[in-house]
Design an enzyme around this catalytic site. Structure first.
Site, PDB file in Angstrom:
ATOM      1  N   GLU A   1       0.752  -1.074   0.050  1.00 40.38           N
ATOM      2  CA  GLU A   1       0.014  -0.103  -0.080  1.00 40.38           C
ATOM      3  C   GLU A   1       0.832   1.196   0.016  1.00 40.38           C
ATOM      4  O   GLU A   1       0.490   2.273  -0.946  1.00 40.38           O
ATOM      5  CB  GLU A   1      -0.894  -0.127   1.154  1.00 40.38           C
ATOM      6  CG  GLU A   1      -1.965  -1.104   0.942  1.00 40.38           C
ATOM      7  CD  GLU A   1      -1.642  -2.505   1.178  1.00 40.38           C
ATOM      8  OE1 GLU A   1      -2.343  -3.211   0.690  1.00 40.38           O
ATOM      9  OE2 GLU A   1      -0.780  -2.932   1.715  1.00 40.38           O
TER      10      GLU A   1
ATOM     11  N   HIS B   1     -10.672  -6.190   7.993  1.00 40.13           N
ATOM     12  CA  HIS B   1     -11.459  -5.885   6.823  1.00 40.13           C
ATOM     13  C   HIS B   1     -12.766  -5.246   6.964  1.00 40.13           C
ATOM     14  O   HIS B   1     -13.664  -4.992   6.148  1.00 40.13           O
ATOM     15  CB  HIS B   1     -11.823  -7.277   6.041  1.00 40.13           C
ATOM     16  CG  HIS B   1     -10.628  -8.271   5.967  1.00 40.13           C
ATOM     17  ND1 HIS B   1     -10.075  -8.819   6.827  1.00 40.13           N
ATOM     18  CD2 HIS B   1      -9.857  -8.248   4.672  1.00 40.13           C
ATOM     19  CE1 HIS B   1      -8.979  -9.548   6.031  1.00 40.13           C
ATOM     20  NE2 HIS B   1      -9.044  -9.214   5.010  1.00 40.13           N
TER      21      HIS B   1
END
Length: 353
Positions: free
Chosen positions: A75, A144
Site C-alpha cells: 500500500e 476488513h
C-alpha cells in the site's frame, strides 16, 4: 421505508441503466478512462481479476494493461506511485483493497499527496483518487471492516467522500477523478449490492428496485462539496453518511417522527450551509455513523452545529455510533448503529422540552 429520495443535485439527462453500486463505480471509471487518456486505474488485483469486489471487472480487457494494471501488495508503494503519477500529469485512481490496509500508506498520503500543492507553491498538484472499500457487513473481522474516515478529514489538503447509493457513487467518483486535489473515496461495502436498513445482514431490497439505481450511462458528476436532503422533515435533523443513511431512514419511518435526514456525501469539504439550515429549521439534531465514537467524525459535526446553531437548539445533540472497541467480529450487528439505537436517540431528542 420511504424510498422517495430527494437531492439538491439535478439528475443528469440521458439514457439510464439500473446499476448496483459496484456497477456504477465501474461505469464511472469506464467513462473517465474513455474521456481522458491520462486516467489510469491500478491496485491489488484490479487488472486481470477485476478487483476483489469486481468493481474493475473488464476494464483491463477494454483499455489494456498499461492503463488498468495490478500493483504489488504494498500500500505504501501504491500511494507513493500515485503521488508521482499525479505530479507528472496523470490522473491515477488507486484502489486500496480494504480501507483497513491503508495505514502503511498514510505517510505518503498525508506527508506527500496532501501537501504537494502547498510545498510546491502551486507548481504541482495531486489529481489522484484513493478508492477504499470501508465498513463492516461481510463478516470480515477486525482487519476488513474498519471505518477510518476521521483520520483523513483532519488532514489539510485532502478531500474525503463517502456515497450512499449508485447514482451518487458514479457522479461523485467522476468528480473526484476530475478534481486537482487528492481524494479519499470511501465505499461502504454493505451498500455494494443494495441498501441496508440495519435489521438484517442482507440488503432490504436489491438496487434494481430502488430509484437511485437508475444511473445515466454516460458522463455526469455530483459536486464534491454538496450534501443531500434525502428525507425532508420538520421535527429534527439526522446528519449521517454512507450505510447509516439507510439506517436513519428506517428509524425515522418506524418511529413516525418527522425527521429530516441529511446525507453528507462529502465529509470534507463539508456542505456546512445545508447542514446548518436544516438544524436551524428543525431545532434538534442527531448524528449517526458506523465508526467508533471517540474522535469520530460525528464529534466534529456536533461541534459545528453547536457553534452555528446554539441559539436555535431546543435539545442536546445526540450521537449514535459504533463502539469504542476493536471491531467485534462475533458481535458485528450489535456494533453497528441499528434502527433501534437510532430510534431511541430520536425519541430522547424529541422528549426534551
Amino acid at each position: 421505508m420511504n424510498t422517495q429520495t430527494k437531492t439538491d443535485t439535478p439528475l443528469a439527462d440521458g439514457a439510464r441503466t439500473t446499476m448496483t453500486m459496484i456497477q456504477s463505480l465501474r461505469s464511472a471509471m469506464d467513462v473517465m478512462l474513455d474521456r481522458d487518456e491520462n486516467v489510469v486505474v491500478f491496485g491489488e488485483d484490479v487488472g486481470y481479476f477485476g478487483g476483489v469486489f469486481r468493481c474493475t471487472d473488464g476494464l483491463q480487457k477494454k483499455y489494456g494493461s498499461s492503463r488498468v494494471f495490478d500493483a504489488p501488495i504494498s500500500e505504501n508503494g501504491i500511494a507513493g506511485a500515485a503521488v508521482g503519477m499525479g505530479a507528472y500529469g496523470l490522473r491515477p485512481v488507486a484502489e486500496i483493497q480494504f480501507a483497513d490496509y491503508v495505514y502503511p500508506a498514510v505517510d505518503q498520503i498525508v506527508s506527500e499527496a496532501a501537501r504537494l500543492r502547498y510545498r510546491s507553491v502551486g507548481q504541482f498538484t495531486s489529481p489522484l483518487v484513493f478508492r477504499m472499500p470501508c465498513g463492516g457487513g461481510i463478516y470480515g473481522g477486525q482487519t476488513h471492516s474498519q471505518s477510518p474516515e476521521a483520520i483523513f478529514t483532519q488532514v489539510c489538503g485532502l478531500r474525503t467522500v463517502m456515497p450512499s447509493n449508485p447514482y451518487d457513487a458514479k457522479g461523485l467518483l467522476i468528480a473526484s477523478i476530475e478534481c486537482d486535489d487528492p481524494v479519499i473515496f470511501l465505499e461502504p461495502k454493505r451498500l455494494y449490492n443494495g441498501p441496508f436498513d440495519g435489521h438484517h445482514d442482507r440488503p432490504v431490497t436489491p438496487w434494481s428496485k430502488h430509484p437511485l439505481s437508475a444511473v445515466p450511462e454516460g458522463y455526469y458528476n455530483v459536486p464534491l462539496d454538496s450534501a443531500a436532503v434525502v428525507r425532508p422533515g420538520k421535527d429534527l435533523t439526522v446528519l449521517t453518511y454512507g450505510t447509516t443513511v439507510w439506517v436513519a431512514l428506517a428509524a425515522a419511518e418506524e418511529t413516525g417522527i418527522d425527521a429530516e435526514v441529511v446525507d453528507l456525501r462529502s465529509l470534507w469539504p463539508l456542505d456546512l450551509d445545508t447542514l446548518v439550515a436544516s438544524v436551524k429549521k428543525t431545532r434538534r439534531c442527531v448524528v449517526v455513523h458506523e465508526a467508533t465514537r471517540t474522535c469520530g467524525f460525528g464529534a466534529e459535526l456536533v461541534s459545528l452545529m453547536q457553534e452555528h446553531c446554539f441559539h436555535h437548539l431546543e435539545a442536546p445533540i445526540e450521537r449514535v455510533t459504533g463502539w469504542d472497541t476493536p471491531y467485534p467480529h462475533a458481535q458485528e450487528w450489535d456494533y453497528f448503529p441499528g434502527p433501534e439505537r437510532v430510534a431511541d436517540a430520536l425519541k430522547r431528542t424529541m422528549a426534551e422540552r
